[in-house]
Design a protein around this motif. Structure first.
Motif, PDB file in Angstrom:
ATOM      1  N   SER A  73       0.837  -1.205   0.000  1.00 29.63           N
ATOM      2  CA  SER A  73       0.000   0.000   0.000  1.00 29.63           C
ATOM      3  C   SER A  73       0.871   1.254   0.000  1.00 29.63           C
ATOM      4  O   SER A  73       0.533   2.253  -0.639  1.00 29.63           O
ATOM      5  N   GLY A  74       2.006   1.198   0.699  1.00 29.54           N
ATOM      6  CA  GLY A  74       2.933   2.329   0.723  1.00 29.54           C
ATOM      7  C   GLY A  74       3.506   2.628  -0.649  1.00 29.54           C
ATOM      8  O   GLY A  74       3.667   3.798  -1.025  1.00 29.54           O
ATOM      9  N   ALA A  84      -5.606   1.876  -5.293  1.00 34.14           N
ATOM     10  CA  ALA A  84      -4.826   0.648  -5.094  1.00 34.14           C
ATOM     11  C   ALA A  84      -4.281   0.589  -3.666  1.00 34.14           C
ATOM     12  O   ALA A  84      -4.281  -0.479  -3.040  1.00 34.14           O
ATOM     13  N   CYS A  85      -3.864   1.734  -3.153  1.00 38.23           N
ATOM     14  CA  CYS A  85      -3.388   1.800  -1.764  1.00 38.23           C
ATOM     15  C   CYS A  85      -4.508   1.386  -0.811  1.00 38.23           C
ATOM     16  O   CYS A  85      -4.303   0.544   0.075  1.00 38.23           O
ATOM     17  N   ALA A  86      -5.685   1.968  -1.003  1.00 43.32           N
ATOM     18  CA  ALA A  86      -6.830   1.632  -0.140  1.00 43.32           C
ATOM     19  C   ALA A  86      -7.212   0.165  -0.270  1.00 43.32           C
ATOM     20  O   ALA A  86      -7.577  -0.476   0.724  1.00 43.32           O
ATOM     21  N   TRP A 119      -1.655   3.306  10.846  1.00 47.31           N
ATOM     22  CA  TRP A 119      -0.802   4.364  10.309  1.00 47.31           C
ATOM     23  C   TRP A 119      -0.942   4.437   8.788  1.00 47.31           C
ATOM     24  O   TRP A 119      -0.990   5.516   8.193  1.00 47.31           O
ATOM     25  N   GLY A 120      -1.022   3.288   8.136  1.00 49.46           N
ATOM     26  CA  GLY A 120      -1.213   3.260   6.691  1.00 49.46           C
ATOM     27  C   GLY A 120      -2.491   3.966   6.273  1.00 49.46           C
ATOM     28  O   GLY A 120      -2.505   4.748   5.322  1.00 49.46           O
ATOM     29  N   TRP A 121      -3.583   3.688   6.999  1.00 47.26           N
ATOM     30  CA  TRP A 121      -4.840   4.375   6.711  1.00 47.26           C
ATOM     31  C   TRP A 121      -4.688   5.878   6.934  1.00 47.26           C
ATOM     32  O   TRP A 121      -5.193   6.686   6.141  1.00 47.26           O
TER      33      TRP A 121
END
Length: 144
Positions: A73-74, A84-86, A119-121
């Motif tokens: 995702s990063g 695509a990240c989501a 953190w990614g979200w």
């Protein structure tokens, strides 16, 4: 095709070898500075791995699989591919939801992994806000 049927189909020796080949191909693309192709192969590898795991394997593979989805995702975030990240982050959430008590104290998923997912979200939402603000500024500039 149901998830159970996909799991059985992807568990055959030939399909396991194909999944391993996708993983190795991703490494080759990464080594040759073809990050986008590498990411696409990683995405296919993760998808195939998730579909091939048995319920008994989910817990033992959770930290690694979810961490890989977060890392992927990063990459997509760095390329401004927010959908695509989501999708990667949502897949990580869905993977965890398959495991009873995965996120509980002493569960099979580390606190670090769940923190990284959160953190990614957060990073994705910040990127969405920045993109929206940029769009608004451009729109306002066009009015003058």
């Amino acid at each position: 095709v149901t998830a159970d049927a996909a799991s059985v189909a992807l568990s055959s020796p030939e399909q396991k070898q194909y999944t391993a080949t996708l993983f190795l191909l991703a490494q080759v693309y990464q080594h040759t500075q073809q990050a986008d192709k590498s990411a696409r192969c990683c995405l296919q590898t993760l998808d195939r791995q998730a579909l091939s795991l048995t319920p008994d394997e989910l817990c033992s593979q959770a930290n690694e699989w979810v961490s890989n989805a977060i890392q992927l995702s990063g990459y997509f975030l760095s390329q401004e591919e927010l959908v695509a990240c989501a999708s990667c982050l949502a897949a990580a959430e869905a993977f965890l939801d398959l495991i009873p008590a995965a996120r509980t104290q002493g569960g099979c998923v580390s606190e670090e992994v769940t923190a990284n997912l959160t953190w990614g979200w957060g990073k994705l939402h910040v990127a969405r806000l920045v993109a929206a603000a940029s769009t608004r500024v451009l729109a306002l500039d066009g009015l003058q």
